[in-house]
Enzyme design. Structure first.
Site, mmCIF file in Angstrom:
data_model
loop_
_atom_site.group_PDB
_atom_site.id
_atom_site.type_symbol
_atom_site.label_atom_id
_atom_site.label_comp_id
_atom_site.label_asym_id
_atom_site.label_seq_id
_atom_site.Cartn_x
_atom_site.Cartn_y
_atom_site.Cartn_z
ATOM 1 N N LYS A 49 23.781 -65.190 17.198
ATOM 2 C CA LYS A 49 22.598 -64.871 17.837
ATOM 3 C C LYS A 49 23.389 -63.682 18.457
ATOM 4 C CE LYS A 49 21.100 -65.628 21.742
ATOM 5 N NZ LYS A 49 21.690 -64.183 22.637
ATOM 6 N N GLY A 50 22.228 -62.543 18.878
ATOM 7 C CA GLY A 50 22.492 -61.145 19.322
ATOM 8 C C GLY A 50 22.048 -60.774 20.594
ATOM 9 N N VAL A 51 21.782 -59.628 20.900
ATOM 10 C CA VAL A 51 21.380 -58.865 21.955
ATOM 11 C C VAL A 51 19.902 -59.156 22.220
ATOM 12 C CG1 VAL A 51 23.196 -57.485 21.993
ATOM 13 C CG2 VAL A 51 21.357 -56.861 20.538
ATOM 14 N N THR A 59 23.893 -61.021 25.031
ATOM 15 C CA THR A 59 24.626 -62.021 24.840
ATOM 16 C C THR A 59 24.794 -62.231 23.482
ATOM 17 O OG1 THR A 59 23.870 -63.199 26.760
ATOM 18 C CG2 THR A 59 25.021 -64.580 25.111
ATOM 19 N N GLU A 67 18.442 -54.919 20.695
ATOM 20 C CA GLU A 67 17.284 -54.722 21.362
ATOM 21 C C GLU A 67 16.422 -53.462 21.204
ATOM 22 O OE1 GLU A 67 17.342 -57.759 25.140
ATOM 23 O OE2 GLU A 67 18.068 -55.766 25.179
ATOM 24 N N ASN A 121 13.122 -54.594 28.452
ATOM 25 C CA ASN A 121 14.054 -54.829 29.469
ATOM 26 C C ASN A 121 13.447 -54.243 30.962
ATOM 27 O OD1 ASN A 121 16.707 -55.873 28.444
ATOM 28 N ND2 ASN A 121 16.797 -54.049 27.350
#
Lengths: 398, 398
Positions: free
Chosen positions: A180-182, A191, A270, A393
């Site tokens: 899994k990513g950002v 993460t 993202e 964000n």
């Protein structure tokens, strides 16, 4: 890499290597959808793992680091949507309790369980619903372990827009990876978790060597927004069910699989609309090549230019120039190319401008730099910087 | 700082210190509006200057650095809209020719002229129109030098949204500063120029000491997007017309003026809607305090949280944790405050949430961190990250 068969199975048909099984379920961490996952080997295994260097690493990382030191992890458990970071003493107890319950379900020692947590920082885990859920799973027994890699990858997601899986075969063995990513759903942070499973038989030392070599040139060459997660974890479990493999072939396959996951993660950064790949060649050494490539891939002005499909090489030379301690970098020796077209020092001919615009408009943009200082090369992976990054964000009100 | 009179004159009424005069004009670098400016002392002066450390510093910086070494600069000339960087041998010759012509207009040695260039990278200066323009200026003579600080600050702008000036008095003397900040009109980069003029009488060594002390805690604590310009320049000229001043008072006034310009630059960062001020206290030493503060002020996730007025302290501790080489940083010793309200480790009471939202919604947001390691403190200045930053930097097609 002729001896590696890079079998890209369809995600839905993707299965675990021999001897692994997995569970996913809804433990109340997110509103709906699976948020707890466990992947386990049905026999003893060897392992290797690498963790974030953050000074604010959470209890999941601290506990898992201790367990991973034994090199005999057998199960990886993930809680999505809550990083369990900066949660004090209670956070430590909660992580330990989850590990204790997972070990109980699998009937293995606690120190063979790695726990990953990813999501919001500073909020306690919802232990009531997690406890209830793990109790139910224990009662269901092995029947609960029917999930495939795609389900696990999906249960690990936070603001990832798609699950990330990859598979490679090495002789009689397979390597399957989920990552899994950002991403963010709530006020938290980028993460990255990547778990790799293989039925190859290797010594812990060889597995560790292969993992470190692969991570150095793949996950450690990935940067979406320069922010270092408190939870980053890469772990590999090898249970030997398929027997021994050639070490060199295994290392290449593992690195190739990690590269596959890395580019999936970069392309799903993202707000990302494009994968950005920056290669620095003819550097004095590998560290210099990687350092310069990272300043380019991380430059907000380069990232926004890539987003705008603007072949703006002035920003690239600016970013190279940021390496003020690399006093051997000489503008008179540097070259810059977008795709195959040189843009510095020889400015592109007017009739190649259409090609340049085309190159910058693709889903994958390559910038290649040579420093003229030596023979070392490094490639790093990132993405463009878009309004979408700001939206995901910033547009949150607590 | 009781002996400093921080006179904030109205911009329109702001005048130069005794013995300085200035010129602004349109030299064809931008479509319309003044783009060439010259500020000169009518008598010999002493000077101090600091320049970008970029490995891609342009000919204007290289030439000016050589001239500044003599500590007797008497005139500062700026070309706006074109950085004259990465323009090869011709770029060097063009910068030298501009200096030659400016020295001729002022009838002073060439090595008493500093030249600053700011704007697009990799494009030749429009020397035909610049030459014509400087010839006309030479013919007009001293009558051409009638511009005030506000006009000069305006002629230096690229994508700045407002001119930046500041003034302080020290005993019989004044210090006047003009600056331009981070901005782009075309594919180029952030560039910061700050010029300071005083009629105080100081030795070159004292002036240099005062400038370095001031810059270290002001301009060098400013970061809008981590991208280092190829053209950054700060220079001060002291012509002594007002006589001697107390050195300590002068140093404080100079630092205070630089801080004023720094906050103006931060608040006008590309796309900025807010000034972000991060203070790290109780650090082991000043370098650590500044290093940690910079990772916070530069974190895209912190910057977007500030933009979204989100009191997201999880992102702040994440950013602190990025300082992986600061192994003395201990989460158990760290505190974080937004404004005056502690958010870590003691979570804010529910009844202070309204206050927190109010604090994060202001035009100036203060984040204060203590590390619990020593007595050192540093403050750095930045801004939020908004869709506006993406728009100004991406929405361009070459």
């Amino acid at each position: 890499m002729t001896h590696i068969h890079a079998t890209h199975e369809e995600g839905a048909a993707l299965t675990w290597p021999t001897g692994f099984r997995a569970y996913t379920g809804h433990g109340g961490l997110r509103d709906r959808g699976d948020d707890i996952s466990i992947v386990a080997s049905d026999r003893p295994a060897v392992s290797a793992a690498m963790f974030t260097r953050s000074r604010f690493a959470g209890p999941a990382v601290l506990l898992s680091r201790a367990h991973a030191a034994g090199q005999h992890l057998r199960a990886l458990c993930t809680l999505a949507k809550n990083a369990n970071v900066a949660t004090g003493r209670q956070g430590e107890e909660n992580a330990a309790e989850v590990v204790h319950r997972v070990a109980g379900i699998l009937d293995i020692p606690e120190n063979e369980v790695l726990i990953g947590s990813t999501g919001v920082i500073g909020r306690p885990l919802p232990m009531d619903t997690i406890r209830t859920h793990l109790d139910e799973t224990a009662q269901r027994g092995p029947a609960a372990f029917e999930a495939g890699p795609l389900e696990v990858a999906r249960a690990m997601m936070t603001t990832d827009t798609r699950p990330k899986t990859a598979v490679r075969t090495v002789g009689p063995a397979r390597i399957v990876g989920v990552a899994k990513g950002v991403g963010m759903l709530e006020p938290d942070m980028a993460t990255m978790l990547a778990y790799l499973f293989t039925d190859a038989a290797l010594s812990p030392a060889d597995l560790d060597t292969a993992l470190r070599g692969a991570v150095e040139k793949t996950f450690n060459c990935l940067s979406v927004d320069t922010d270092t997660s408190t939870s980053d974890t890469v772990a590999v479990i090898a249970n030997g069910a398929a027997g021994p493999v050639d070490f060199a072939a295994f290392s290449l396959a593992l690195a190739d699989l990690c590269l596959d996951l890395t580019t999936q993660l970069a392309g799903d950064g993202e707000g990302a609309t494009k994968l950005l790949r920056v290669t620095v060649g003819r550097a004095g050494d590998y560290e210099q090549a990687k350092r310069v490539a990272k300043t380019v891939v991380n430059s907000p002005l380069v990232k926004t230019a890539v987003h705008g499909a603007d072949p703006n090489w002035g920003r690239v030379v600016m970013a190279i120039g940021k390496n003020t301690d690399d006093t051997d970098i000489d503008p008179n020796k540097v070259t810059v190319r977008f795709g195959a077209i040189e843009v510095y020092p020889r400015e592109p001919e007017p009739d190649t401008l259409d090609q340049l615009v085309d190159i910058m408009g693709r889903d994958e943009v390559d910038i290649t730099i040579t420093l003229g200082l030596g023979d070392a090369t490094a490639t790093v992976y990132g993405c463009d910087l878009s309004e979408g990054y700001i939206r995901v964000n910033a547009d949150y009100t607590s």
